[in-house]
Motif scaffolding. Sequence first.
Motif, PDB file in Angstrom:
ATOM      1  N   LYS A 201       0.834  -1.205   0.000  1.00 32.58           N
ATOM      2  CA  LYS A 201       0.000   0.000   0.000  1.00 32.58           C
ATOM      3  C   LYS A 201       0.871   1.260   0.000  1.00 32.58           C
ATOM      4  O   LYS A 201       0.603   2.210  -0.737  1.00 32.58           O
ATOM      5  CB  LYS A 201      -0.921  -0.003   1.214  1.00 32.58           C
TER       6      LYS A 201
ATOM      7  N   GLN B  13       0.957   4.146  -2.794  1.00 32.83           N
ATOM      8  CA  GLN B  13       0.702   5.558  -2.492  1.00 32.83           C
ATOM      9  C   GLN B  13       1.816   6.444  -3.035  1.00 32.83           C
ATOM     10  O   GLN B  13       1.542   7.493  -3.622  1.00 32.83           O
ATOM     11  CB  GLN B  13       0.578   5.764  -0.980  1.00 32.83           C
TER      12      GLN B  13
ATOM     13  N   LYS C 189      -1.802  11.540  -8.821  1.00 29.87           N
ATOM     14  CA  LYS C 189      -3.125  10.929  -8.713  1.00 29.87           C
ATOM     15  C   LYS C 189      -3.529  10.800  -7.245  1.00 29.87           C
ATOM     16  O   LYS C 189      -2.688  10.812  -6.361  1.00 29.87           O
ATOM     17  CB  LYS C 189      -3.115   9.551  -9.368  1.00 29.87           C
ATOM     18  N   PRO C 190      -4.834  10.647  -6.965  1.00 33.39           N
ATOM     19  CA  PRO C 190      -5.285  10.528  -5.571  1.00 33.39           C
ATOM     20  C   PRO C 190      -4.811   9.217  -4.925  1.00 33.39           C
ATOM     21  O   PRO C 190      -4.628   8.207  -5.610  1.00 33.39           O
ATOM     22  CB  PRO C 190      -6.808  10.549  -5.674  1.00 33.39           C
ATOM     23  N   THR C 191      -4.628   9.265  -3.613  1.00 31.52           N
ATOM     24  CA  THR C 191      -4.142   8.088  -2.877  1.00 31.52           C
ATOM     25  C   THR C 191      -5.102   7.655  -1.775  1.00 31.52           C
ATOM     26  O   THR C 191      -4.734   6.857  -0.917  1.00 31.52           O
ATOM     27  CB  THR C 191      -2.770   8.385  -2.245  1.00 31.52           C
ATOM     28  N   ASP C 192      -6.325   8.163  -1.820  1.00 23.05           N
ATOM     29  CA  ASP C 192      -7.247   7.893  -0.713  1.00 23.05           C
ATOM     30  C   ASP C 192      -8.085   6.632  -0.881  1.00 23.05           C
ATOM     31  O   ASP C 192      -8.749   6.204   0.058  1.00 23.05           O
ATOM     32  CB  ASP C 192      -8.164   9.091  -0.486  1.00 23.05           C
ATOM     33  N   LYS C 193      -8.045   5.990  -2.053  1.00 28.22           N
ATOM     34  CA  LYS C 193      -8.889   4.804  -2.271  1.00 28.22           C
ATOM     35  C   LYS C 193      -8.099   3.687  -2.951  1.00 28.22           C
ATOM     36  O   LYS C 193      -8.265   3.422  -4.150  1.00 28.22           O
ATOM     37  CB  LYS C 193     -10.107   5.170  -3.113  1.00 28.22           C
ATOM     38  N   PRO C 194      -7.256   2.982  -2.193  1.00 31.55           N
ATOM     39  CA  PRO C 194      -6.525   1.865  -2.800  1.00 31.55           C
ATOM     40  C   PRO C 194      -7.486   0.723  -3.136  1.00 31.55           C
ATOM     41  O   PRO C 194      -8.498   0.534  -2.471  1.00 31.55           O
ATOM     42  CB  PRO C 194      -5.535   1.446  -1.716  1.00 31.55           C
ATOM     43  N   ASN C 195      -7.177  -0.022  -4.158  1.00 31.66           N
ATOM     44  CA  ASN C 195      -8.000  -1.141  -4.584  1.00 31.66           C
ATOM     45  C   ASN C 195      -7.271  -2.430  -4.207  1.00 31.66           C
ATOM     46  O   ASN C 195      -6.575  -3.024  -5.025  1.00 31.66           O
ATOM     47  CB  ASN C 195      -8.255  -1.075  -6.092  1.00 31.66           C
TER      48      ASN C 195
END
Length: 69
Positions: free
Chosen positions: A36, A40, A48-54
Motif C-alpha cells: 500500500k 501511495q 493521482k489521488p491516494t485515498d482509495k486503494p483497490n
Amino acid sequence: MIASLFHAPLGDGEAAVGVGTVGSSEAIMLAGLAFKRNWQNKMKALGKPTDKPNIVTGANVQVRENIWR
C-alpha cells in the motif's frame, strides 16, 4: 530474500530493511502495508489521488488478537 520475493524496488547501493513476525498472518499483513505504501508513493509521483486503494482479499482473511492474562 523476502525483498526479492515481493519485488521490492531497491536502488544501487540500497539494502532491504525487514522485520520479524511470529506467524504467517502477521507477515502477509506487513507485506500488504508495504504494498500500500509503495502504491501511495507511485500515485503521488503521478499526481493521482491516494485515498482509495483497490486491495482485494479473500473471505478467509484472518485478524487475530492475542490476549495475555
